[in-house]
Design a protein around this motif. Structure first.
Motif, PDB file in Angstrom:
ATOM      1  N   ASP A  87      12.499  29.432  -0.790  1.00  0.00           N
ATOM      2  CA  ASP A  87      12.201  27.950   0.065  1.00  0.00           C
ATOM      3  C   ASP A  87      12.924  27.988   1.360  1.00  0.00           C
ATOM      4  OD1 ASP A  87      11.227  25.378  -0.625  1.00  0.00           O
ATOM      5  OD2 ASP A  87      13.365  24.989   0.103  1.00  0.00           O
ATOM      6  N   MET A  88      12.192  27.174   2.145  1.00  0.00           N
ATOM      7  CA  MET A  88      12.707  27.239   3.745  1.00  0.00           C
ATOM      8  C   MET A  88      14.346  26.576   3.773  1.00  0.00           C
ATOM      9  SD  MET A  88      10.700  28.544   5.856  1.00  0.00           S
ATOM     10  CE  MET A  88      11.303  28.125   7.623  1.00  0.00           C
ATOM     11  N   SER A  89      14.600  25.938   2.862  1.00  0.00           N
ATOM     12  CA  SER A  89      15.944  25.284   2.849  1.00  0.00           C
ATOM     13  C   SER A  89      16.953  26.285   2.703  1.00  0.00           C
ATOM     14  CB  SER A  89      16.101  24.486   2.013  1.00  0.00           C
ATOM     15  OG  SER A  89      16.310  24.701   0.601  1.00  0.00           O
ATOM     16  N   VAL A  90      16.582  27.421   1.902  1.00  0.00           N
ATOM     17  CA  VAL A  90      17.462  28.653   1.550  1.00  0.00           C
ATOM     18  C   VAL A  90      17.650  29.247   2.833  1.00  0.00           C
ATOM     19  CG1 VAL A  90      17.881  30.784   0.417  1.00  0.00           C
ATOM     20  CG2 VAL A  90      16.941  28.686  -0.762  1.00  0.00           C
ATOM     21  N   GLU A  91      16.437  29.494   3.484  1.00  0.00           N
ATOM     22  CA  GLU A  91      16.430  30.183   4.852  1.00  0.00           C
ATOM     23  C   GLU A  91      17.366  29.591   5.882  1.00  0.00           C
ATOM     24  OE1 GLU A  91      15.612  30.674   8.855  1.00  0.00           O
ATOM     25  OE2 GLU A  91      14.599  28.918   7.842  1.00  0.00           O
ATOM     26  N   VAL A  92      17.312  28.162   6.288  1.00  0.00           N
ATOM     27  CA  VAL A  92      18.173  27.458   7.062  1.00  0.00           C
ATOM     28  C   VAL A  92      19.575  27.837   6.710  1.00  0.00           C
ATOM     29  CG1 VAL A  92      18.750  25.341   7.920  1.00  0.00           C
ATOM     30  CG2 VAL A  92      16.325  25.916   7.480  1.00  0.00           C
ATOM     31  N   THR A  93      19.790  27.367   5.581  1.00  0.00           N
ATOM     32  CA  THR A  93      21.297  27.887   5.011  1.00  0.00           C
ATOM     33  C   THR A  93      21.685  29.425   5.328  1.00  0.00           C
ATOM     34  OG1 THR A  93      20.853  26.121   3.457  1.00  0.00           O
ATOM     35  CG2 THR A  93      22.885  27.349   3.188  1.00  0.00           C
ATOM     36  N   SER A  94      20.963  30.026   4.975  1.00  0.00           N
ATOM     37  CA  SER A  94      21.354  31.530   5.360  1.00  0.00           C
ATOM     38  C   SER A  94      21.261  31.852   6.676  1.00  0.00           C
ATOM     39  CB  SER A  94      20.126  32.568   4.474  1.00  0.00           C
ATOM     40  OG  SER A  94      20.069  32.435   3.343  1.00  0.00           O
ATOM     41  N   GLU A  95      20.428  31.221   7.620  1.00  0.00           N
ATOM     42  CA  GLU A  95      20.764  31.328   9.016  1.00  0.00           C
ATOM     43  C   GLU A  95      21.923  30.813   9.375  1.00  0.00           C
ATOM     44  OE1 GLU A  95      18.211  30.439  13.201  1.00  0.00           O
ATOM     45  OE2 GLU A  95      17.307  29.910  10.995  1.00  0.00           O
ATOM     46  N   CYS A  96      22.310  29.699   8.842  1.00  0.00           N
ATOM     47  CA  CYS A  96      23.668  29.000   9.288  1.00  0.00           C
ATOM     48  C   CYS A  96      24.751  29.655   8.902  1.00  0.00           C
ATOM     49  CB  CYS A  96      23.693  27.527   8.528  1.00  0.00           C
ATOM     50  SG  CYS A  96      22.534  26.425   9.525  1.00  0.00           S
ATOM     51  N   MET A  97      24.790  30.302   7.669  1.00  0.00           N
ATOM     52  CA  MET A  97      25.899  31.157   6.983  1.00  0.00           C
ATOM     53  C   MET A  97      25.872  32.387   7.963  1.00  0.00           C
ATOM     54  SD  MET A  97      25.257  31.069   2.909  1.00  0.00           S
ATOM     55  CE  MET A  97      26.189  32.462   2.734  1.00  0.00           C
ATOM     56  N   GLY A  98      24.718  32.931   8.628  1.00  0.00           N
ATOM     57  CA  GLY A  98      24.910  34.175   9.270  1.00  0.00           C
ATOM     58  C   GLY A  98      25.751  33.888  10.488  1.00  0.00           C
ATOM     59  N   ASP A  99      25.278  32.575  11.131  1.00  0.00           N
ATOM     60  CA  ASP A  99      25.928  32.117  12.476  1.00  0.00           C
ATOM     61  C   ASP A  99      27.570  32.050  12.356  1.00  0.00           C
ATOM     62  OD1 ASP A  99      23.759  31.994  13.925  1.00  0.00           O
ATOM     63  OD2 ASP A  99      23.548  29.814  13.498  1.00  0.00           O
ATOM     64  N   VAL A 100      28.025  31.390  11.104  1.00  0.00           N
ATOM     65  CA  VAL A 100      29.431  31.451  10.947  1.00  0.00           C
ATOM     66  C   VAL A 100      30.090  32.722  10.599  1.00  0.00           C
ATOM     67  CG1 VAL A 100      31.175  30.422   9.338  1.00  0.00           C
ATOM     68  CG2 VAL A 100      29.058  28.984   9.881  1.00  0.00           C
ATOM     69  N   TYR A 101      29.370  33.528   9.761  1.00  0.00           N
ATOM     70  CA  TYR A 101      29.901  34.899   9.671  1.00  0.00           C
ATOM     71  C   TYR A 101      30.132  35.750  10.886  1.00  0.00           C
ATOM     72  CZ  TYR A 101      30.034  34.855   4.376  1.00  0.00           C
ATOM     73  OH  TYR A 101      30.260  34.574   3.172  1.00  0.00           O
ATOM     74  N   GLU A 102      29.168  35.430  11.813  1.00  0.00           N
ATOM     75  CA  GLU A 102      29.357  36.108  13.209  1.00  0.00           C
ATOM     76  C   GLU A 102      30.482  35.606  14.002  1.00  0.00           C
ATOM     77  OE1 GLU A 102      26.550  37.098  16.984  1.00  0.00           O
ATOM     78  OE2 GLU A 102      25.832  35.603  15.682  1.00  0.00           O
ATOM     79  N   ARG A 103      30.749  34.401  13.811  1.00  0.00           N
ATOM     80  CA  ARG A 103      31.773  33.881  14.582  1.00  0.00           C
ATOM     81  C   ARG A 103      32.927  34.245  13.916  1.00  0.00           C
ATOM     82  NH1 ARG A 103      29.468  27.679  14.890  1.00  0.00           N
ATOM     83  NH2 ARG A 103      27.741  28.114  16.051  1.00  0.00           N
ATOM     84  N   VAL A 104      33.275  34.514  12.524  1.00  0.00           N
ATOM     85  CA  VAL A 104      34.475  34.930  11.828  1.00  0.00           C
ATOM     86  C   VAL A 104      34.535  36.622  12.098  1.00  0.00           C
ATOM     87  CG1 VAL A 104      35.576  35.181   9.536  1.00  0.00           C
ATOM     88  CG2 VAL A 104      34.406  33.095  10.114  1.00  0.00           C
TER      89      VAL A 104
END
Length: 127
Positions: free
Chosen positions: A46-63
């Motif tokens: 589902d696209m909601s999983v995609e959006v959340t995964s993308e957001c998680m990727g952003d945060v993991y990159e910042r960390v």
């Protein structure tokens, strides 16, 4: 009903992840809980999983966790390309953060490889 919950959740989590470093850890915990619920409720593609995964990727990159960051972006890329087609502009837009991480990963690998080779040389010199 679910669509409103999707938008509210994404907004709240993006606010958490924009904050100071202490909140980034909390944001990751929340993202992980949300994405597991989304997979159960809406399915893994589902696209909601995609959006959340993308957001998680952003945060993991910042960390600074590039391995997990790449995994999150790859999942988002897979879902988006399956849903919209691989020639979609949205898929191309998502490639940008994935490709921007690649040089960092190569640099980390190179540094680790150089250290490993130095240790290996030292072992041979000592004998």
């Amino acid at each position: 009903m679910f669509e409103g919950a999707r938008r509210a959740t994404q907004y709240e989590l993006s606010c958490w992840s924009e904050g100071c470093d202490g909140y980034k850890g909390q944001a990751l915990v929340l993202y992980q809980q949300v994405v597991s619920l989304q997979r159960k409720l809406f399915g893994p593609g589902d696209m909601s999983v995609e959006v959340t995964s993308e957001c998680m990727g952003d945060v993991y990159e910042r960390v600074g966790d590039l391995k997990t960051c790449t995994e999150c972006f790859e999942e988002a890329l897979r879902i988006k390309s399956e849903t919209l087609g691989r020639h979609s502009l949205e898929v191309a837009r998502l490639l940008r953060p994935v490709l921007s991480i690649l040089p960092q990963q190569i640099a980390e690998f190179t540094v680790k490889e150089k250290k490993r080779r130095r240790k290996k040389k030292k072992k041979y010199v000592r004998k």
